[in-house]
Design an enzyme around this catalytic site. Structure first.
Site, PDB file in Angstrom:
ATOM      1  N   LYS A 192       0.875  -1.165   0.000  1.00  0.00           N
ATOM      2  CA  LYS A 192       0.000   0.000   0.000  1.00  0.00           C
ATOM      3  C   LYS A 192       0.919   1.224   0.000  1.00  0.00           C
ATOM      4  O   LYS A 192       1.403   1.680   1.042  1.00  0.00           O
ATOM      5  CB  LYS A 192      -0.896  -0.042   1.235  1.00  0.00           C
ATOM      6  CG  LYS A 192      -2.023   0.965   1.222  1.00  0.00           C
ATOM      7  CD  LYS A 192      -1.576   2.276   1.811  1.00  0.00           C
ATOM      8  CE  LYS A 192      -2.701   3.275   1.892  1.00  0.00           C
ATOM      9  NZ  LYS A 192      -2.221   4.633   1.722  1.00  0.00           N
ATOM     10  N   GLU A 266       8.979   1.031  11.092  1.00  0.00           N
ATOM     11  CA  GLU A 266      10.055   2.016  11.018  1.00  0.00           C
ATOM     12  C   GLU A 266       9.349   3.356  11.104  1.00  0.00           C
ATOM     13  O   GLU A 266       8.650   3.746  10.166  1.00  0.00           O
ATOM     14  CB  GLU A 266      10.792   1.820   9.687  1.00  0.00           C
ATOM     15  CG  GLU A 266      12.243   2.214   9.722  1.00  0.00           C
ATOM     16  CD  GLU A 266      12.439   3.664   9.381  1.00  0.00           C
ATOM     17  OE1 GLU A 266      11.764   4.504  10.003  1.00  0.00           O
ATOM     18  OE2 GLU A 266      13.256   3.945   8.493  1.00  0.00           O
ATOM     19  N   CYS A 300      13.060  10.134   7.986  1.00  0.00           N
ATOM     20  CA  CYS A 300      12.995   9.768   9.399  1.00  0.00           C
ATOM     21  C   CYS A 300      14.350   9.878  10.075  1.00  0.00           C
ATOM     22  O   CYS A 300      14.417  10.105  11.274  1.00  0.00           O
ATOM     23  CB  CYS A 300      12.443   8.351   9.523  1.00  0.00           C
ATOM     24  SG  CYS A 300      13.194   7.222   8.353  1.00  0.00           S
ATOM     25  N   GLU A 403       8.707  15.490  15.982  1.00  0.00           N
ATOM     26  CA  GLU A 403       9.167  15.339  14.604  1.00  0.00           C
ATOM     27  C   GLU A 403       8.447  16.353  13.708  1.00  0.00           C
ATOM     28  O   GLU A 403       7.222  16.369  13.637  1.00  0.00           O
ATOM     29  CB  GLU A 403       8.860  13.912  14.123  1.00  0.00           C
ATOM     30  CG  GLU A 403       9.447  13.632  12.761  1.00  0.00           C
ATOM     31  CD  GLU A 403       9.209  12.189  12.296  1.00  0.00           C
ATOM     32  OE1 GLU A 403       8.069  11.707  12.394  1.00  0.00           O
ATOM     33  OE2 GLU A 403      10.174  11.562  11.829  1.00  0.00           O
TER      34      GLU A 403
HETATM   35  P1  NDP Z   1       1.073   8.603   8.260  1.00  0.00           P
HETATM   36  O1  NDP Z   1       1.990   7.831   9.110  1.00  0.00           O
HETATM   37  O2  NDP Z   1      -0.043   9.307   8.929  1.00  0.00           O
HETATM   38  O3  NDP Z   1       0.433   7.695   7.135  1.00  0.00           O
HETATM   39  C1  NDP Z   1       1.253   6.863   6.386  1.00  0.00           C
HETATM   40  C2  NDP Z   1       0.440   5.750   5.794  1.00  0.00           C
HETATM   41  O4  NDP Z   1      -0.146   5.016   6.838  1.00  0.00           O
HETATM   42  C3  NDP Z   1      -0.659   6.203   4.872  1.00  0.00           C
HETATM   43  O5  NDP Z   1      -0.489   5.480   3.674  1.00  0.00           O
HETATM   44  C4  NDP Z   1      -1.925   5.794   5.576  1.00  0.00           C
HETATM   45  O6  NDP Z   1      -2.872   5.231   4.682  1.00  0.00           O
HETATM   46  C5  NDP Z   1      -1.487   4.716   6.493  1.00  0.00           C
HETATM   47  N1  NDP Z   1      -2.318   4.635   7.680  1.00  0.00           N
HETATM   48  C6  NDP Z   1      -2.916   5.617   8.356  1.00  0.00           C
HETATM   49  N2  NDP Z   1      -3.615   5.114   9.393  1.00  0.00           N
HETATM   50  C7  NDP Z   1      -3.437   3.787   9.351  1.00  0.00           C
HETATM   51  C8  NDP Z   1      -3.870   2.714  10.155  1.00  0.00           C
HETATM   52  N3  NDP Z   1      -4.654   2.904  11.209  1.00  0.00           N
HETATM   53  N4  NDP Z   1      -3.467   1.475   9.820  1.00  0.00           N
HETATM   54  C9  NDP Z   1      -2.681   1.280   8.760  1.00  0.00           C
HETATM   55  N5  NDP Z   1      -2.244   2.253   7.961  1.00  0.00           N
HETATM   56  C10 NDP Z   1      -2.618   3.490   8.260  1.00  0.00           C
HETATM   57  O7  NDP Z   1       1.964   9.616   7.424  1.00  0.00           O
HETATM   58  P2  NDP Z   1       1.574  10.943   6.699  1.00  0.00           P
HETATM   59  O8  NDP Z   1       1.908  10.760   5.291  1.00  0.00           O
HETATM   60  O9  NDP Z   1       0.182  11.427   6.989  1.00  0.00           O
HETATM   61  O10 NDP Z   1       2.595  11.936   7.415  1.00  0.00           O
HETATM   62  C11 NDP Z   1       2.346  12.355   8.750  1.00  0.00           C
HETATM   63  C12 NDP Z   1       3.626  12.303   9.561  1.00  0.00           C
HETATM   64  O11 NDP Z   1       4.139  10.976   9.643  1.00  0.00           O
HETATM   65  C13 NDP Z   1       4.769  13.112   8.990  1.00  0.00           C
HETATM   66  O12 NDP Z   1       4.672  14.460   9.300  1.00  0.00           O
HETATM   67  C14 NDP Z   1       5.937  12.450   9.608  1.00  0.00           C
HETATM   68  O13 NDP Z   1       6.115  12.962  10.912  1.00  0.00           O
HETATM   69  C15 NDP Z   1       5.544  10.994   9.687  1.00  0.00           C
HETATM   70  N6  NDP Z   1       6.130  10.193   8.599  1.00  0.00           N
HETATM   71  C16 NDP Z   1       7.214   9.437   8.872  1.00  0.00           C
HETATM   72  C17 NDP Z   1       7.809   8.717   7.870  1.00  0.00           C
HETATM   73  C18 NDP Z   1       9.029   7.907   8.134  1.00  0.00           C
HETATM   74  O14 NDP Z   1       9.818   7.656   7.224  1.00  0.00           O
HETATM   75  N7  NDP Z   1       9.221   7.403   9.343  1.00  0.00           N
HETATM   76  C19 NDP Z   1       7.313   8.737   6.502  1.00  0.00           C
HETATM   77  C20 NDP Z   1       6.139   9.532   6.321  1.00  0.00           C
HETATM   78  C21 NDP Z   1       5.584  10.225   7.347  1.00  0.00           C
HETATM   79  P3  NDP Z   1      -4.360   5.791   4.563  1.00  0.00           P
HETATM   80  O15 NDP Z   1      -4.257   7.087   3.874  1.00  0.00           O
HETATM   81  O16 NDP Z   1      -5.087   4.773   3.777  1.00  0.00           O
HETATM   82  O17 NDP Z   1      -4.886   5.916   5.957  1.00  0.00           O
END
Ligand code: NDP
Length: 515
Positions: A192, A266, A300, A403
């Site tokens: 996904k 991660e 990250c 973050e």
């Molecule tokens: P999110 O962590 O909020 O979302 C990432 C993915 O997780 C989306 O594809 C989303 O899919 C999915 N997701 C959301 N809720 C659930 C759930 N309950 N179960 C399974 N999957 C879920 O990232 P964002 O893109 O909204 O970014 C928000 C913040 O996350 C950033 O500001 C940053 O701080 C952090 N981030 C960290 C990353 C890293 O590399 N560690 C990478 C990206 C973001 P769906 O849209 O279908 O809900």
């Protein structure tokens, strides 16, 4: 073709990218249910629509999981001879290597990341497929010293069906870090990708089908607001692997707990870059600016906390800021551009709010803190933010603890080695850190005390398919890369063989009754 209208892009003959619409990739073909909802993917530099994508709902996710389960049970991949499995992964690596320029171009367009970064990053991705192909060809089981006349051999076998949820900051890198070991181990997967940057991963699923991966082994569903939860909460998964924010990680772990499936995560980070007064200052400046602002700080392991020994703090930070001010912001597809926009309005708002907060909390704005002026007309509406440094911070500030996930760095000083270690570890996160010192003993001593999964000495941000990658504390559970990743994606089957010829009958006394 869309790319042709861009100043710095040349249409590539034979490129199949930029379909105007993408469905899900299920069972080796594109799937588009009738009257299904779609959403738009946007170019963050221009805020123009790139294409529409099927907004996969729970029914589409369920179809993908059923397809992956059927593929797994069929044995078409899970029981394929490892030589053949490895060969298909190598074939995927060869096909991807040929198409790196196309993939890098699209990756740059959909993420807004500078094309020079994406060319460098994507050029290495075939290595992940090759590394895990080589690993399964050479990986051997174990034979523990079982007591008595027994031989105990232990094999690693796949987990089954894995759901991989990947983000927008490094769409292909993070996907391949998970896909390569998952497939090498013999699992079937449903990926996904982030709704903000799904195109390259959908194209990669297609590429792997073209090189001979059996249908259903690699399904891909893109969707927003519910697709990820539908996947992570699906009761027929054996594993969920997420790279994303820590709050999402908690939800995914909880959902996986309900289903008793394995989780790899991660998550967030707030990596310290610890600069001692005996560092090679020129190299430390170059390295820390690189560690901070690559990917527009949206990574990250970005070095977001600049910790400098107090006697060189003023001079070092001044020189660091001078270098930051020179970072070339512009059109991501211009090969000279060094930094592009952030991914979307939500991230831009978050970055803006944290900059204001940092100043309100007492930090000193040393550069940036606003949207850049003077960008060309084509990108003037993009989600751009100047690289920002907030100095004189203290460990209790929210901008230091949370973050931001953007080009915002906080700087503060430390007194001595003990203070450096204490301040670096004073974080809920524990993903990565870098230590800058020419004193080899000090560098290793400090590395040994940092509560993080990855430490770079006199460097930052380096990654290799062989090198374990993952975090401690709130930064996640488990490790990507290396033998650890193969272990994450497999489970053991222990076979105990008795070779004693002496007759054995525990119940030899027959049906006698005692007592
Ligand atoms: P999110 O962590 O909020 O979302 C990432 C993915 O997780 C989306 O594809 C989303 O899919 C999915 N997701 C959301 N809720 C659930 C759930 N309950 N179960 C399974 N999957 C879920 O990232 P964002 O893109 O909204 O970014 C928000 C913040 O996350 C950033 O500001 C940053 O701080 C952090 N981030 C960290 C990353 C890293 O590399 N560690 C990478 C990206 C973001 P769906 O849209 O279908 O809900």
């Amino acid at each position: 073709m869309l790319a042709a209208s861009r100043q710095f892009l040349k249409p590539r003959s034979g490129s199949r990218f930029f379909q105007s619409h993408y469905g899900a990739w299920i069972d080796g073909k594109e799937f588009n249910p009738p009257n299904a909802a779609t959403y738009d993917v946007e170019d963050p530099a221009r805020r123009t629509k790139l294409c529409t994508v099927l907004d996969a709902d729970a029914a589409v996710v369920d179809k993908a999981v059923k397809s992956s389960r059927a593929a797994f049970e069929s044995g078409s991949w899970s029981r394929m001879d490892v030589r053949d499995r490895a060969e298909i992964l190598n074939e995927g690596a060869r096909a991807l290597r040929k198409r790196v320029p196309e993939f890098a171009e699209v990756e740059s367009i959909q993420t807004g990341r500078a094309i020079r970064e994406m060319n460098a990053q994507l050029g290495r991705l075939p290595e992940w497929l090759e590394y895990f192909a080589a690993m399964i060809r050479t990986h051997e089981g174990t034979c523990p010293p079982f007591k008595g006349n027994y031989v105990n051999y232990v094999k690693r076998v796949p987990l089954g069906v894995a759901g991989l949820i990947t983000p927008w900051n490094h769409p292909m890198l993070i996907a391949i870090k998970k896909i390569a070991p998952a497939l090498a181990a013999g699992n079937s997967i449903i990926v996904k990708p982030s709704e903000f940057a799904p195109i390259t991963v959908l194209e990669f699923a297609k590429l792997m089908t073209e090189v001979g991966l059996p249908n259903g082994v690699f399904n891909c569903v893109a969707g927003q607001g519910g697709c990820g939860a539908a996947l992570s909460g699906h009761s027929d998964l054996d594993m969920v692997d997420l790279t994303g924010g820590t709050p999402t990680g908690r939800k995914v772990h909880a959902a996986a707990g309900e289903n008793l499936c394995t989780v790899l995560s991660e998550l967030g980070g707030k990596a310290p870059m610890v600069v001692f007064n005996d560092a090679d200052i020129d190299q430390a400046i170059n390295g820390t600016v690189f560690g901070s602002f690559i990917a527009t700080g949206q990574t990250c392991i970005a070095g977001t906390r600049l910790l400098v020994q107090e006697d060189i703090y003023d001079e070092f930070v001044a020189r660091y800021v001078e270098k930051v001010k020179k970072i070339g912001i512009g059109d991501p597809q211009n090969p000279n551009t060094q930094m592009g926009p952030v991914i979307n309005q939500g991230q831009l708002d978050k970055v803006r709010e944290f900059c204001s907060l940092g100043v309100q909390e007492g930090g000193k704005l040393l550069c940036g803190g606003k949207q850049p002026d003077g960008l060309g007309a084509e990108i003037s509406n993009g989600y751009y933010w100047e690289p920002t440094v907030i100095g004189d911070c203290t460990p209790d500030m929210r901008v230091v603890r949370e973050e931001v996930f953007g080009p915002v760095i906080v700087a503060y000083s430390f007194k001595d080695e003990a203070d450096a270690i204490a301040k670096a570890n004073d974080s809920d996160f524990g993903l990565a850190a870098s230590v800058w010192s020419k004193d080899i003993k000090r560098a290793h001593r400090v590395a040994d005390r940092l509560d993080v999964g990855i430490v770079w000495l006199n460097d930052h941000h380096r990654n290799d398919p062989s090198s374990p990658w993952g975090g401690m504390k709130d930064s996640g559970v488990g490790r990507e890369n290396g033998i650890e990743a193969l272990h994450e994606y497999t489970q053991t089957r222990s076979v105990v063989v008795g070779f004693d010829d002496t007759p054995f009958d525990w119940f030899i006394e027959g049906d006698a009754r005692y007592g």
